[in-house]
Design an enzyme around this catalytic site. Structure first.
Site, PDB file in Angstrom:
ATOM      1  N   CYS A  29      -4.643  -3.548   3.137  1.00  0.00           N
ATOM      2  CA  CYS A  29      -4.391  -3.597   4.652  1.00  0.00           C
ATOM      3  C   CYS A  29      -5.830  -3.669   5.687  1.00  0.00           C
ATOM      4  O   CYS A  29      -5.742  -4.636   6.130  1.00  0.00           O
ATOM      5  CB  CYS A  29      -3.983  -1.875   4.716  1.00  0.00           C
ATOM      6  SG  CYS A  29      -3.208  -1.143   6.159  1.00  0.00           S
ATOM      7  N   GLU A  34       0.820  -1.294  -0.095  1.00  0.00           N
ATOM      8  CA  GLU A  34       0.035   0.002  -0.065  1.00  0.00           C
ATOM      9  C   GLU A  34       0.856   1.279   0.045  1.00  0.00           C
ATOM     10  O   GLU A  34       1.895   1.349   0.320  1.00  0.00           O
ATOM     11  CB  GLU A  34      -0.719   0.103   1.293  1.00  0.00           C
ATOM     12  CG  GLU A  34      -1.904   1.115   1.216  1.00  0.00           C
ATOM     13  CD  GLU A  34      -2.864   1.074   2.523  1.00  0.00           C
ATOM     14  OE1 GLU A  34      -3.944   1.470   2.507  1.00  0.00           O
ATOM     15  OE2 GLU A  34      -2.200   0.608   3.431  1.00  0.00           O
ATOM     16  N   LYS A  40     -10.082  -0.076  -2.053  1.00  0.00           N
ATOM     17  CA  LYS A  40     -10.157  -0.404  -0.854  1.00  0.00           C
ATOM     18  C   LYS A  40     -11.613  -0.297  -0.225  1.00  0.00           C
ATOM     19  O   LYS A  40     -12.117   0.788  -0.395  1.00  0.00           O
ATOM     20  CB  LYS A  40      -9.385   0.199  -0.015  1.00  0.00           C
ATOM     21  CG  LYS A  40      -8.916  -0.065   1.507  1.00  0.00           C
ATOM     22  CD  LYS A  40      -7.923   0.646   2.163  1.00  0.00           C
ATOM     23  CE  LYS A  40      -7.478   0.168   3.603  1.00  0.00           C
ATOM     24  NZ  LYS A  40      -6.513   1.099   4.126  1.00  0.00           N
TER      25      LYS A  40
END
Length: 270
Positions: free
Chosen positions: A154, A42, A112
């Site tokens: 993440c 990321e 995301k």
């Protein structure tokens, strides 16, 4: 099928060109070590303030996509850009992961879903939703010669239903590129990655940011890019320095484990 995969670990800054040069160097080293599937973490191409990100958005997106495409072609690899800013439709950005094949074609893209708004005890107030918009949908695996591949990003690691959705449609390997904080990394990074691999009997490859970044007053990230087997074994750990973790992926392991321990077929609550 067996092949080698690598998870890249870097200390990114707000300087896009410098970040991409360093990423290229590490990718080339991983390729020389035999990796055919490589993931970047990321924020690999830019890790600066939100204001800087908004001002540089067009540059970040254009240069990052060009880099991913050309590097995949030049080195003949599958390459995941594990999280970079792309334009959303509401004045915000998406945090986007994209996978390129050796021909330079983009074969997977995911925005995301879960945004990191938290206070974790490292002196910073994280509010990802201030500038970033949720993609709002599950990632859809893509079928390749390397297996059925997907990626989360993440904070998504804390939401097991996302990974369950992937295993339900036959995902063999999921990336989890991250810029994990130090406090949460120490407490949860390895155990969550291993849990997601075990629960879904899939490989998990987790590229990572590491070290101190010139953002938010010297933000620090945890490092320890990992590759985890479907049985929950840590196959490779990059430690805390820039570099890469590399390990052999054996797709037969996914088939065998799902056959001998058919827990995915025993689900009662779906």
């Amino acid at each position: 099928m067996k092949y080698k995969a690598a998870a890249v670990q870097v200390t990114s800054t707000a300087r896009v060109a410098n970040n991409l040069t360093k990423c290229r160097q590490i990718i080339e080293e991983a390729t020389q070590a035999g990796a055919k599937l490589i993931g970047l973490p990321e924020n690999f191409s830019f890790m600066g303030s939100e204001d800087e990100k908004k001002n540089l958005l067009g540059q970040i997106e254009e240069e990052t996509v060009d880099f991913l495409r050309s590097t995949a072609i030049d080195l003949g690899i599958y390459l995941l850009g594990g999280g970079f800013a792309t334009k959303a439709t509401n004045g915000k950005v998406f945090n986007t992961a994209a996978l390129y094949d050796p021909s330079g074609s983009e074969i997977f893209r995911y925005h995301k879903a879960h945004l990191f708004d938290a206070t974790v005890g490292d002196g910073f107030q994280y509010k990802e939703s201030r500038l970033t918009d949720s993609g709002g949908v599950f990632p859809t695996p893509t079928s390749t010669e390397m297996g059925r591949l997907a990626s989360a990003i993440c904070y998504d690691i804390r939401f097991p239903e996302l990974f369950r959705s992937l295993s339900k449609v036959g995902c063999d390997l999921c990336f989890l590129p991250a810029a994990f904080t130090v406090p949460t990394g120490i407490a949860h990074w390895e155990v969550l990655l291993r849990a997601r691999a075990i629960e879904n009997l899939m490989y998990v490859i987790a590229p990572a940011q590491t070290g101190t970044h010139d953002v938010h007053g010297k933000r620090k990230t945890y490092g320890h890019a990992l590759i985890v087997s479907p049985w929950g074994e840590v196959l490779a750990d990059a430690g805390t320095e820039p570099g890469f973790a590399i390990a052999e992926i054996n797709l037969e392991e996914v088939v065998t484990k799902r056959k001998t321990l058919p827990s995915l077929e025993h689900r009662l609550f779906v």
